[in-house]
Design a protein around this motif. Structure first.
Motif, PDB file in Angstrom:
ATOM      1  N   CYS A   7       0.855  -1.189   0.000  1.00 37.74           N
ATOM      2  CA  CYS A   7       0.000   0.000   0.000  1.00 37.74           C
ATOM      3  C   CYS A   7       0.887   1.234   0.000  1.00 37.74           C
ATOM      4  N   VAL A  10      -1.776   5.050   1.032  1.00 32.05           N
ATOM      5  CA  VAL A  10      -3.172   4.770   1.336  1.00 32.05           C
ATOM      6  C   VAL A  10      -3.260   3.609   2.328  1.00 32.05           C
ATOM      7  N   LEU A  12      -5.362   0.586   3.753  1.00 26.63           N
ATOM      8  CA  LEU A  12      -6.473  -0.209   3.245  1.00 26.63           C
ATOM      9  C   LEU A  12      -6.974  -1.177   4.296  1.00 26.63           C
ATOM     10  N   VAL A  43      -2.718   5.742  -4.220  1.00 29.52           N
ATOM     11  CA  VAL A  43      -3.622   6.843  -4.541  1.00 29.52           C
ATOM     12  C   VAL A  43      -2.775   7.947  -5.149  1.00 29.52           C
ATOM     13  N   GLU A  46      -4.739  12.359  -4.913  1.00 28.60           N
ATOM     14  CA  GLU A  46      -5.755  12.312  -3.871  1.00 28.60           C
ATOM     15  C   GLU A  46      -7.150  11.857  -4.317  1.00 28.60           C
ATOM     16  N   VAL A  47      -7.361  11.550  -5.599  1.00 28.31           N
ATOM     17  CA  VAL A  47      -8.669  11.073  -6.043  1.00 28.31           C
ATOM     18  C   VAL A  47      -8.580   9.850  -6.944  1.00 28.31           C
ATOM     19  N   CYS A  49      -7.446   6.209  -7.650  1.00 31.10           N
ATOM     20  CA  CYS A  49      -6.988   4.950  -7.048  1.00 31.10           C
ATOM     21  C   CYS A  49      -6.326   4.110  -8.128  1.00 31.10           C
ATOM     22  N   GLN A  67      -6.789   1.975 -12.991  1.00 33.27           N
ATOM     23  CA  GLN A  67      -7.084   3.139 -12.166  1.00 33.27           C
ATOM     24  C   GLN A  67      -8.587   3.345 -12.101  1.00 33.27           C
ATOM     25  N   ASP A  70     -12.562   8.511  -7.592  1.00 36.74           N
ATOM     26  CA  ASP A  70     -13.444   8.634  -6.427  1.00 36.74           C
ATOM     27  C   ASP A  70     -13.265   7.514  -5.400  1.00 36.74           C
ATOM     28  N   GLY A  71     -12.049   7.029  -5.251  1.00 39.10           N
ATOM     29  CA  GLY A  71     -11.773   6.050  -4.204  1.00 39.10           C
ATOM     30  C   GLY A  71     -12.361   4.675  -4.433  1.00 39.10           C
ATOM     31  N   ASP A  72     -12.666   4.318  -5.667  1.00 38.57           N
ATOM     32  CA  ASP A  72     -13.261   3.024  -5.974  1.00 38.57           C
ATOM     33  C   ASP A  72     -12.167   1.993  -6.210  1.00 38.57           C
ATOM     34  N   MET A  73     -11.561   1.508  -5.128  1.00 38.84           N
ATOM     35  CA  MET A  73     -10.473   0.546  -5.223  1.00 38.84           C
ATOM     36  C   MET A  73     -10.966  -0.785  -5.772  1.00 38.84           C
TER      37      MET A  73
END
Length: 181
Positions: A7, A10, A12, A43, A46-47, A49, A67, A70-73
């Motif tokens: 990681c 970020v 997780l 990340v 900052e937006v 992932c 990629q 909006d943080g949708d890992m």
């Protein structure tokens, strides 16, 4: 499969790692032995992932970078696994010799993407280049002078063949050749 998770920038939860492991385990049917899987989460800006999946089975290496915004890992994991599966199916004839041949479906059913297998690799040009001893910094300078994306050279410190290349996200990479066992 043996998993290694990394990681970068970020933290997780274990649920995301378990989700990645569950999704990648479905690719296990293509492998005879127990491949090593390295999954790197990061990340960017900052937006964005990013997930990088590398599967190493003997001398075969499969890799994907994906990629999601909006943080949708989980979405990035899904697209990375789908990309590797497309790579396997696209090159299934060649990979069947290295991987588990019975793991390849004869008829692909319920696949949401079209896969066209390449009949052969078409080499359109062969070029001979002198491989001169130099440092990595000199090789990068030489690469930039000729305007290429990579440059092959002989490392002056250990006389090994190496490659420098320009990375898509900026900076440079160095590939050092090792003997495969």
């Amino acid at each position: 499969m043996t998993y290694t998770f990394t990681c970068k920038k970020v933290p997780l939860s274990d649920s995301v790692k378990e989700y990645a492991q569950k999704r990648i385990d479905k690719l296990g049917r293509y492998f005879q032995d127990d491949p090593a899987v390295h999954v790197s989460f990061s990340v960017e800006r900052e937006v964005l992932c990013a997930v990088e999946i590398t599967i190493r089975s003997g001398s075969t290496i499969l890799r994907s970078q994906s990629q999601a915004v909006d943080g949708d890992m989980r979405g990035a994991i899904d697209s990375g696994v789908a990309y590797i599966e497309r790579q396997i199916l696209k090159n299934k004839t060649r990979l069947a010799k290295r991987l588990r041949s019975e793991g390849f479906p004869s008829v692909v059913e319920d696949v949401s993407f079209a896969v066209k297998e390449e009949a052969e690799f078409d080499i359109v040009r062969t070029k001979h280049v002198p491989v001169k001893p130099m440092t990595a910094e000199e090789a990068i300078l030489q690469m930039n002078l000729i305007g290429h994306g990579f440059f092959i050279f002989r490392n002056a410190s250990d006389n090994a063949v190496s490659i420098v290349y320009r990375r898509n996200n900026g900076g440079y990479g160095l590939i050092l050749a090792d003997d495969m066992e």
